[in-house]
Enzyme design. Structure first.
Site, mmCIF file in Angstrom:
data_model
loop_
_atom_site.group_PDB
_atom_site.id
_atom_site.type_symbol
_atom_site.label_atom_id
_atom_site.label_comp_id
_atom_site.label_asym_id
_atom_site.label_seq_id
_atom_site.Cartn_x
_atom_site.Cartn_y
_atom_site.Cartn_z
ATOM 1 N N LYS A 253 -7.125 -16.436 -23.018
ATOM 2 C CA LYS A 253 -6.672 -15.691 -21.845
ATOM 3 C C LYS A 253 -7.343 -14.311 -21.759
ATOM 4 C CE LYS A 253 -3.898 -18.737 -19.983
ATOM 5 N NZ LYS A 253 -4.166 -19.331 -18.654
ATOM 6 N N SER B 192 -3.038 -14.099 -18.621
ATOM 7 C CA SER B 192 -1.684 -13.994 -19.206
ATOM 8 C C SER B 192 -1.522 -12.595 -19.784
ATOM 9 C CB SER B 192 -1.527 -15.015 -20.336
ATOM 10 O OG SER B 192 -0.318 -14.798 -21.034
ATOM 11 N N TYR C 279 -4.667 -19.455 -27.702
ATOM 12 C CA TYR C 279 -4.218 -19.148 -26.330
ATOM 13 C C TYR C 279 -4.549 -17.699 -25.981
ATOM 14 C CZ TYR C 279 -1.069 -18.727 -22.316
ATOM 15 O OH TYR C 279 -0.549 -18.512 -21.057
HETATM 16 N N1 LIG Z 1 4.912 -19.795 -17.882
HETATM 17 C C1 LIG Z 1 4.520 -18.688 -18.485
HETATM 18 O O1 LIG Z 1 5.321 -17.978 -19.126
HETATM 19 C C2 LIG Z 1 3.071 -18.248 -18.384
HETATM 20 C C3 LIG Z 1 2.751 -16.954 -18.804
HETATM 21 C C4 LIG Z 1 1.441 -16.528 -18.707
HETATM 22 C C5 LIG Z 1 0.465 -17.366 -18.215
HETATM 23 N N2 LIG Z 1 0.795 -18.623 -17.827
HETATM 24 C C6 LIG Z 1 -0.276 -19.470 -17.317
HETATM 25 O O2 LIG Z 1 0.060 -19.908 -16.030
HETATM 26 C C7 LIG Z 1 -0.626 -21.118 -15.733
HETATM 27 C C8 LIG Z 1 0.355 -22.116 -15.167
HETATM 28 O O3 LIG Z 1 1.328 -22.386 -16.147
HETATM 29 P P1 LIG Z 1 2.830 -22.795 -15.806
HETATM 30 O O4 LIG Z 1 3.710 -21.888 -16.575
HETATM 31 O O5 LIG Z 1 2.993 -22.934 -14.358
HETATM 32 O O6 LIG Z 1 2.891 -24.206 -16.573
HETATM 33 P P2 LIG Z 1 3.178 -25.686 -16.038
HETATM 34 O O7 LIG Z 1 3.117 -26.542 -17.256
HETATM 35 O O8 LIG Z 1 4.403 -25.697 -15.211
HETATM 36 O O9 LIG Z 1 1.920 -25.983 -15.097
HETATM 37 C C9 LIG Z 1 0.633 -26.144 -15.606
HETATM 38 C C10 LIG Z 1 -0.015 -27.287 -14.854
HETATM 39 O O10 LIG Z 1 -1.395 -27.370 -15.264
HETATM 40 C C11 LIG Z 1 -1.709 -28.750 -15.373
HETATM 41 N N3 LIG Z 1 -2.861 -28.913 -16.272
HETATM 42 C C12 LIG Z 1 -2.902 -28.681 -17.604
HETATM 43 N N4 LIG Z 1 -4.124 -28.964 -18.086
HETATM 44 C C13 LIG Z 1 -4.871 -29.389 -17.034
HETATM 45 C C14 LIG Z 1 -6.200 -29.845 -16.901
HETATM 46 N N5 LIG Z 1 -7.032 -29.920 -17.953
HETATM 47 N N6 LIG Z 1 -6.652 -30.202 -15.671
HETATM 48 C C15 LIG Z 1 -5.824 -30.147 -14.601
HETATM 49 N N7 LIG Z 1 -4.542 -29.740 -14.669
HETATM 50 C C16 LIG Z 1 -4.066 -29.369 -15.874
HETATM 51 C C17 LIG Z 1 -0.451 -29.404 -15.918
HETATM 52 O O11 LIG Z 1 -0.439 -30.800 -15.675
HETATM 53 C C18 LIG Z 1 0.637 -28.648 -15.170
HETATM 54 O O12 LIG Z 1 1.019 -29.287 -13.973
HETATM 55 C C19 LIG Z 1 -1.304 -21.546 -17.036
HETATM 56 O O13 LIG Z 1 -2.661 -21.155 -17.014
HETATM 57 C C20 LIG Z 1 -0.537 -20.744 -18.084
HETATM 58 O O14 LIG Z 1 -1.296 -20.503 -19.248
HETATM 59 C C21 LIG Z 1 2.085 -19.086 -17.897
#
Ligand SMILES: NC(=O)c1ccc[n+]([C@@H]2O[C@H](COP(=O)([O-])OP(=O)(O)OC[C@H]3O[C@@H](n4cnc5c(N)ncnc54)[C@H](O)[C@@H]3O)[C@@H](O)[C@H]2O)c1
Length: 257
Positions: free
Chosen positions: A166, A147, A162
């Site tokens: 990351k 992230s 968090y």
């Molecule tokens: N959306 C943002 O702004 C953003 C920014 C930086 C990083 N991220 C990272 O991107 C990644 C995806 O996030 P997203 O935004 O698509 O969120 P999201 O909530 O749409 O998707 C995350 C998915 O991970 C699954 N998940 C969570 N814990 C789990 C576990 N222990 N085992 C298996 N599956 C699990 C959830 O069920 C969900 O479907 C994450 O690692 C998040 O930290 C997101």
């Protein structure tokens, strides 16, 4: 090899965690459109089934596995299923993650550990099992989702667990890249900025750019999960054949500001 062929992952066998929604789903679809069969893992069975069907609609094969990335047993079972059904694993996108917004002075150790357990330990378990399969293949490509919060501390939300987890993912990626280069395995991390995955309802045109988060982003908008898919195809294809141990910020300029 021409440039279009370099971006192709035709015939490759991929595995994506956190594939029921958001960045994981969009990247799984991008990999399928670029030619890969994709195995999907998540806690959310309904969302997984939807992603699986979307992959099949694109003419590729999908395997759906409900499981928790913090469980060594679940992750081993998922990777073994890929090996049993498809014989190899070429691409792993270790993407599942969780979030918290609690002031540090009020946060219980258990909550800090939960976030680190999912985001960092879960990424390690997933990458380790994928790496073992790829050592057996003679090579592969791994991408971990970090992230921009592994680089900077966001405001106003309180997300020290968090951010720390990351930052750990970025160094995990570099460490695995160094250890596994000799096996022909490339490992990279992506560091997204604000990607609007927390809602499936699109913003109205007049709402775009109005939040502080967007105004602090030089491109003046949230990113979309689909915008990550192209980067994942690049990092897991021959287009990036000299890239390993790198971290790619994809944040609309937020961290440059
Ligand atoms: N959306 C943002 O702004 C953003 C920014 C930086 C990083 N991220 C990272 O991107 C990644 C995806 O996030 P997203 O935004 O698509 O969120 P999201 O909530 O749409 O998707 C995350 C998915 O991970 C699954 N998940 C969570 N814990 C789990 C576990 N222990 N085992 C298996 N599956 C699990 C959830 O069920 C969900 O479907 C994450 O690692 C998040 O930290 C997101």
């Amino acid at each position: 090899m021409g440039i279009k062929e370099k971006f192709s992952v035709k015939g490759k066998k991929a595995w994506v965690t956190g594939a029921a929604h958001g960045i994981g789903r969009a990247s799984a679809l991008a990999l399928a459109e670029a030619g890969a069969d994709v195995a999907l893992m998540d806690l959310n069975t309904e969302g997984l089934e939807e992603t699986g069907n979307m992959i099949r609609e694109r003419g590729r094969n999908a395997i759906v596995f409900t499981g928790d990335i913090t469980s060594e047993e679940d992750v081993k079972k998922a990777v073994n299923e890929v090996l049993e059904k498809w014989g190899r694993l070429d691409i792993a996108f270790c993407n599942a993650g969780t979030f918290q917004d609690i002031p540090a002075e009020k946060m219980e150790v258990q909550e800090f550990q939960r976030v680190v357990q999912v985001n960092l330990t879960g990424a390690f378990i997933s990458a380790r099992e994928a790496g073992k399969a790829m050592i057996g293949n003679g090579g592969g490509n791994i991408v971990l989702t970090a992230s921009m919060s592994g680089h900077i501390a966001n405001i106003p939300q309180c997300q020290c667990a968090y951010n720390s987890s990351k930052a750990g993912v970025i160094m995990l990626g570099k460490s695995l890249a160094i250890e596994w280069a000799k096996y022909g395995i490339r490992v990279n991390t992506i560091s997204p900025g604000y990607i609007r995955t927390w809602s499936d309802i699109p913003l109205k045109p007049e709402e775009v750019g109005t939040s502080n988060f967007e105004q602090w982003t030089p491109l003046r908008r949230f990113g979309a999960a689909e915008e990550l898919g192209a980067l994942i195809v690049y990092l897991t294809s021959d287009a990036s054949s000299f890239v390993t141990g790198a971290d790619y910020l994809i944040d609309g300029g937020y961290t440059a500001f």
